[in-house]
Write a protein that holds these residues in place. Sequence first.
Motif, short mmCIF file in Angstrom:
data_model
loop_
_atom_site.label_atom_id
_atom_site.label_comp_id
_atom_site.label_asym_id
_atom_site.label_seq_id
_atom_site.Cartn_x
_atom_site.Cartn_y
_atom_site.Cartn_z
N ASN A 227 -14.58 5.11 -14.78
CA ASN A 227 -15.58 4.34 -14.26
C ASN A 227 -15.15 3.49 -13.01
N LEU A 228 -14.50 4.00 -12.09
CA LEU A 228 -13.80 3.08 -10.93
C LEU A 228 -14.91 2.91 -9.91
N TYR A 229 -15.15 1.80 -9.67
CA TYR A 229 -15.92 1.66 -8.10
C TYR A 229 -15.40 0.32 -7.52
N TYR A 230 -15.79 0.34 -6.17
CA TYR A 230 -15.25 -1.07 -5.71
C TYR A 230 -16.33 -1.58 -4.60
N ASN A 231 -16.23 -2.92 -4.63
CA ASN A 231 -17.25 -3.64 -3.86
C ASN A 231 -16.48 -3.97 -2.59
N LYS A 232 -16.88 -3.58 -1.38
CA LYS A 232 -16.16 -3.68 -0.09
C LYS A 232 -17.17 -4.54 1.04
N ARG A 233 -16.79 -5.45 1.49
CA ARG A 233 -17.49 -6.30 2.37
C ARG A 233 -17.54 -5.43 3.86
N LYS A 234 -18.64 -5.26 4.23
CA LYS A 234 -18.79 -4.69 5.65
C LYS A 234 -19.46 -5.56 6.53
N TYR A 235 -18.92 -5.62 7.78
CA TYR A 235 -19.53 -6.52 8.82
C TYR A 235 -19.85 -5.76 9.82
N SER A 236 -21.17 -6.06 10.23
CA SER A 236 -21.88 -5.22 11.39
C SER A 236 -22.31 -6.21 12.51
N PRO A 237 -21.65 -5.82 13.59
CA PRO A 237 -22.15 -6.70 14.85
C PRO A 237 -23.61 -6.93 15.18
N ILE A 238 -24.29 -8.12 15.29
CA ILE A 238 -25.78 -8.21 15.61
C ILE A 238 -25.84 -8.47 16.91
N PHE A 239 -24.94 -9.38 17.42
CA PHE A 239 -25.24 -9.77 19.26
C PHE A 239 -23.81 -10.47 19.31
N LYS A 240 -23.62 -10.57 20.80
CA LYS A 240 -22.32 -11.29 21.28
C LYS A 240 -22.86 -12.35 22.39
N LEU A 241 -22.45 -13.33 22.46
CA LEU A 241 -22.87 -14.60 23.14
C LEU A 241 -21.51 -15.13 23.69
N GLY A 242 -21.23 -14.75 24.95
CA GLY A 242 -19.91 -15.05 25.33
C GLY A 242 -18.73 -14.47 24.62
N VAL A 243 -17.85 -15.33 24.06
CA VAL A 243 -16.60 -15.01 23.38
C VAL A 243 -16.98 -15.10 21.86
N ILE A 244 -18.30 -15.51 21.57
CA ILE A 244 -18.86 -15.61 19.95
C ILE A 244 -19.47 -14.26 19.79
N ARG A 245 -19.05 -13.77 18.64
CA ARG A 245 -19.74 -12.38 18.16
C ARG A 245 -20.30 -12.63 16.74
N PHE A 246 -21.96 -12.58 16.68
CA PHE A 246 -22.45 -12.72 15.48
C PHE A 246 -22.44 -11.32 14.57
N GLU A 247 -21.99 -11.43 13.23
CA GLU A 247 -22.18 -10.44 12.55
C GLU A 247 -23.00 -10.50 11.30
N LEU A 248 -23.36 -9.45 10.73
CA LEU A 248 -23.97 -9.53 9.46
C LEU A 248 -23.04 -8.75 8.53
N LYS A 249 -22.95 -9.92 7.44
CA LYS A 249 -22.09 -9.38 6.22
C LYS A 249 -22.87 -8.77 5.18
N LYS A 250 -22.54 -7.70 4.62
CA LYS A 250 -22.95 -7.16 3.24
C LYS A 250 -21.84 -6.48 2.40
N VAL A 251 -22.36 -6.31 1.22
CA VAL A 251 -21.39 -5.68 0.32
C VAL A 251 -21.98 -4.35 -0.03
N ILE A 252 -20.97 -3.29 0.18
CA ILE A 252 -21.38 -2.06 -0.50
C ILE A 252 -20.49 -1.56 -1.23
N THR A 253 -21.09 -0.69 -2.39
CA THR A 253 -20.36 -0.46 -3.51
C THR A 253 -19.85 1.15 -3.29
N LEU A 254 -18.50 1.22 -3.46
CA LEU A 254 -17.83 2.48 -3.10
C LEU A 254 -17.82 3.31 -4.39
#
Length: 210
Positions: free
Chosen positions: A91-118
């Motif tokens: 019964n092994l599974y693993y919850n991993k955080r995944k970051y998806s880029p939304i947009f970038k403003l100059g040197v600042i990058r905004f990302e969406l964090k979600k948890v996926i189960t592997l």
Amino acid sequence: KISEKKTWFVSPKVDGLYLEKASECIDEANKKHGIVLASRGPVNPKDLAQGHAFIDKENLLDFFSLATESVILLYSAVEFLTNYSIEKANNLYYNKRKYSPIFKLGVIRFELKKVITLSQQDILFLSIEEKLKSVLPQHYSCESPSQKTFWEAFITLKHLRNDVIHATRDKTYGASQAQNSVFAKLLEVDLNKLLADTKKLLDYIDKNFK
């Protein structure tokens, strides 16, 4: 195939097989290493400005062959036992955080964090470092081996293995880039300590991840 007769054989304990061979290679590599160091001398005795080198080329190349084989075998032993621990877990599974880029403003990058189960099969494709540091300790509710003193040797082993397996010009002939090549690192590394600490890591995996 023609006779359709079956021949059975005993399957080896893979990590033990690799470890035993690595130990033999390291014993031979240490002998070669001593000979190589003793051969250090001027490139041209008549022109000392040319610097020094290891004159015994044959033993030097033998050392590199034995040292690279040792590194690959040690890493493969850890990789096998890690994957074996994952495959036999219930019964092994693993919850991993995944970051998806939304947009970038100059040197600042905004990302969406979600948890996926592997799934168990997905986990096998993660890096060996993440499997050992996060996946298996989380599943078996025990301390991560990354908190142990032998972990540093594993990181060294991982870098050496990656450099010899995924060889590039800079990694192989690094002097032109003002950095040590992987072969210079092999001359410097303590192979005996690498072996001893790998044994400790394998022992930790065997005792805690089952």
